[in-house]
Design a protein around this motif. Sequence first.
Motif, mmCIF file in Angstrom:
data_model
loop_
_atom_site.group_PDB
_atom_site.id
_atom_site.type_symbol
_atom_site.label_atom_id
_atom_site.label_comp_id
_atom_site.label_asym_id
_atom_site.label_seq_id
_atom_site.Cartn_x
_atom_site.Cartn_y
_atom_site.Cartn_z
ATOM 1 N N PRO A 143 0.796 -1.225 0.000
ATOM 2 C CA PRO A 143 0.000 0.000 0.000
ATOM 3 C C PRO A 143 0.831 1.279 0.000
ATOM 4 O O PRO A 143 0.337 2.327 -0.412
ATOM 5 N N THR A 144 2.058 1.174 0.480
ATOM 6 C CA THR A 144 2.931 2.358 0.532
ATOM 7 C C THR A 144 4.347 1.930 0.174
ATOM 8 O O THR A 144 4.663 0.749 0.206
ATOM 9 N N PRO A 145 5.227 2.893 -0.146
ATOM 10 C CA PRO A 145 6.644 2.565 -0.249
ATOM 11 C C PRO A 145 7.184 2.262 1.157
ATOM 12 O O PRO A 145 6.426 2.293 2.134
ATOM 13 N N ALA A 146 8.477 2.030 1.247
ATOM 14 C CA ALA A 146 9.085 1.678 2.533
ATOM 15 C C ALA A 146 8.718 2.696 3.602
ATOM 16 O O ALA A 146 8.722 3.904 3.356
ATOM 17 N N PHE A 147 8.389 2.200 4.790
ATOM 18 C CA PHE A 147 8.024 3.076 5.907
ATOM 19 C C PHE A 147 9.180 3.109 6.904
ATOM 20 O O PHE A 147 10.067 2.251 6.896
ATOM 21 N N LYS A 148 9.139 4.121 7.762
ATOM 22 C CA LYS A 148 10.205 4.294 8.742
ATOM 23 C C LYS A 148 10.210 3.149 9.753
ATOM 24 O O LYS A 148 9.150 2.662 10.163
ATOM 25 N N LEU A 149 11.380 2.747 10.158
ATOM 26 C CA LEU A 149 11.491 1.762 11.226
ATOM 27 C C LEU A 149 10.782 2.311 12.460
ATOM 28 O O LEU A 149 10.911 3.490 12.763
ATOM 29 N N GLY A 150 10.025 1.472 13.109
ATOM 30 C CA GLY A 150 9.322 1.909 14.318
ATOM 31 C C GLY A 150 7.955 2.519 14.050
ATOM 32 O O GLY A 150 7.150 2.665 14.971
#
Lengths: 95, 479, 488
Positions: free
Chosen positions: C406-413
């Motif tokens: 659904p999205t590109p890479a998301f932030k860790l955490g």
Amino acid sequence: MSLDKNQVQHIATLARLRLAEGESAETVEKLSRIVDFVDQLSQAATDDVVPMAHPFNETQRLRADEVTETDDRDHFQENAPAVSDGLYLVPKVIE
Amino acid sequence: MSGQWEVVIGLEIHAQLATKSKIFSAASTAYGAEPNTQACLVDLGYPGVLPVLNAEVVRMAAKFGLAVNATVAPRSVFARKNYFYPDLPKGYQISQYELPIVEHGELFIADADGNEKRIGITRAHLEEDAGKSIHEGLDGYSGIDLNRAGTPLLEIVSEPDLSSAREAVAYMRKIHSIVRYLGISDGNMQEGSFRCDANVSVRPVGQDELGTRAEIKNLNSFRYVEKAINFEVERQIELIEDGGQVQQETRLYDSDKDETRSMRSKEEANDYRYFPDPDLLPVEIDAAYIEAVRATLPELPDAKQQRFIDDYGIREDDAAILTTSLLLADYFEAVAGATEGKAQGVANFIIGDLSSALNRDGLDIEQSPVSAKDLALMLDRIKDNTISGKIAKEVFEAMWAGEGTADEIIEARGLKQITDSSAIEAIVDNVIEANPGQVAEYKAGKDKLIGFFVGQVMKETGGKANPGQVNAILKDKLS
Amino acid sequence: MSQDLHLQTLTQLAVGLGNGTFSSVDITEALLDRIESHNGALNAFITVTAEQALADAQRADAARASGNAGPLNGLPIVHKDIFCTRDVLTTCASRMLENFVSPYDATVVRRMAEAGAVMLGKSNMDEFAMGSSNETSYFGPVMNPWNLECSPGGSSGGSAAAVAARLTPAATGTDTGGSIRQPAALTGTVGLKPTYGRVSRYGMIAFASSLDQAGVITRSTTDAAMLLGVMAGFDERDSTSINQPVPDYVAGLDKSLKGLRVGIVRQHFDAGLDENCGVAVKEALALLEAQGAILTEVDLPNLELSVPTYYVVAPAECSSNLSRFDGVRFGHRAKDAEDLFDLYCRSRGEGFGAEVKRRIMTGTYVLSAGYYDAYYLKAQQVRQLIADDFRKAFADVDVIAGSTAPTPAFKLGAKTDDPITMYLSDIYTIGANLAGLPGISVPCGLVDGLPVGLHLVGAHFGEETLLNCAHQYEQATDWNDACPEGYQ
């Protein structure tokens, strides 16, 4: 919340999981959210739908009754936390 | 007391199937190996390994199903029974739950009045055996041996149709002889290849609903089944009559104390969370397969028993005993076919002298030192009056001890029966002369004394005189 | 020459090996050097098997010299640490198996080794493959080479990051709900999940047995096709492996897309999909159309229930599959247990991380007395409905296309606080697992410097069609050549 502390403790006991002091409240909260989330399945109309256990309607293949495994106990027991004379050790079981 | 209570028993019999390899792995099922040397990665429940079903267990289960007039399911499913125990490596047992391979069978036993009684077989399903725990000599630990883990089991579940410990044993014996006739289990109870759990409850006579049942686990001899059930029935009746209630629970039979006791554990009630095993697919069996298995069915105990009665004319109870084991039945037929003697005599000798000799020496019929052929020869010597039935016992013991054939022993020991009438008459005359008092009493009407005179003649002849002749001559001379 | 070995695909390396331009030892040394320099920042590996790799490379070179080169002779491979590797640490990224040395090889590992592949090491992953961000690993999260503050996705995040960072041209993965395709999308790599049963599960540590399937992460569809040809096929040790011939997947790549029917799920571009991802995927679809494919709408009305269905079925199976980790025969064992019960509860309590415990408990709950029908049985029924939707759709189309994630890479955490948010990362991929279908993710664009994946799902055993379509798309673009900054 859909689950309470006692229910979660009961599940943890069935699953043989000890939850650390701090883990318990968080587990109740998160498990409740998961259960609430999957509860939406109840909306689906599934009368007369055959439950699907496997992606395919294949049938079980049968193996010839032959012994092909040989003893490799010592190798396998290298991973064992406690063995004695070839036996795996556990705290004494009282029957 | 017993008149007011009705006993309801159902048995769950576990028969180990006599395959070479395990139900889901290619490790050996041989008994008695060093601990864990026959536990491969699948049996150990190693990460990543998967079960593959042994063809032979399916065939054996189908065979059993046909033998007890059951439905062999066209589709059966393996399920996981989840619980933690050290002898259960995966934390679940692969078993069958909703769709077992065999359902709706039956067999017949004799009830207390000797009438035929139908016992329903609810189902028989395939599952894997667990390993063994060793509790002694490990200093606060239990040791786990997983050699037995994964050995195929057929769990045979009866309807609660059994009404006494005696019926339960009769049913279990019947199943035992069927699985052995079929060659699907060695039925060895010492090694745990054939064992049962008994569900026992009592209810007042006339009450419809069942009483609360207790399950007695792991009974591994016919004697223990009988004793454990009898104890449990009495315990439950006493408990209720004293105003108590039976708890639904699992109990163990302690053979040393001859009692059952509760297996209390601090764990809560089991919740096995059965679900279809995703690692195994449904087992499908078609009609051709079933017919092919049917074609391999041997003559079963009930049919053989009837044939023994019809063809050999032996008594029903003797036919029942002789057909409990296929090898015993074969032995009987071999002797009966080879001897001139009557089949009933053959049955008598096998059930009597031969069986007690086997029991005494702890041997099975296939280990008998006296072959069917040799026994037939000996029985011929009774038939042709070479020896008497009494002398035959001595001849048989000598054969058992390996002294040779009946003829060799009769010859060597000089046991040939005296059938020469003049020789017997001479001895009879001596006996009459030596016992005037008894002769007088006999003549005064004490007929029973004939036994005394026969005994005296036999004593004189070392038992070798033909008893029929002795009787006839005595009666003639004393009249 | 040897400086750019890490940029070559397997197919290119195979050519070089065949020509004698370089040796397997050259490749292995070059990649081990890269792993040495970059793994510190990425944490993509749990174990690097340098010594064994060099020995295997020497053997491969010797085999080639003597004319015995297998199809993967001398080519590097990284195995996700869920695959059992004989005499090599196999942890499943869990404290439970921190010291577990497998006594046997998984079938996938064995087949690749027999084909001549050289294993460089074992990649990091979510613990027991349970996670969509690689943050549940006992050995710490994997960083996305496109942005070290971002997750590479999961659970095969280590494999995806290693391939994206050019530490290896190919790595194995496993996909239970999207664990190959989602990290491939988030790292700009190719991720292939074959049809359930196409590749043996033997030796792959089970998460959810009716959903798990092994596959690969590569930088080209040709490489994926080549590896699938080696991995796929019947295995007598896996009752669920399907006995069907394995086609030559590479040979099938060059067909034209003319007339290929591509289905688009009606609601796919509605709420939930990142707008920019949607744009990239729509462009990709337009390109397929330009190549001759026919786009048609398909209806999968029950697909919206795929995530809740999955989160009943997968935990149920996992709760049972993970019961074998009891501290008795292998794995973590708690110290000084008072009794057996204590041994079990503490060994498992200590050995498993929070997410694994949550899933075991969810699964225990949905199978327990009184809840089985409402949850487990119901989910199996809905699973059937979802599979039926796909069956009907594949009567009309050859592949179904959309966005992988659904999205590109998301932030860790970013998603660790709410399990549901994390679970929804797999919303587009889970359906294929429930229905046992093959799926592939191929790079189709960049959004704010982060990759986006085009997701294609095929019919059962439709890998050839799937790979052909993905390959034709790949040939017409150069998204798969895009390399994160600093890893050229």
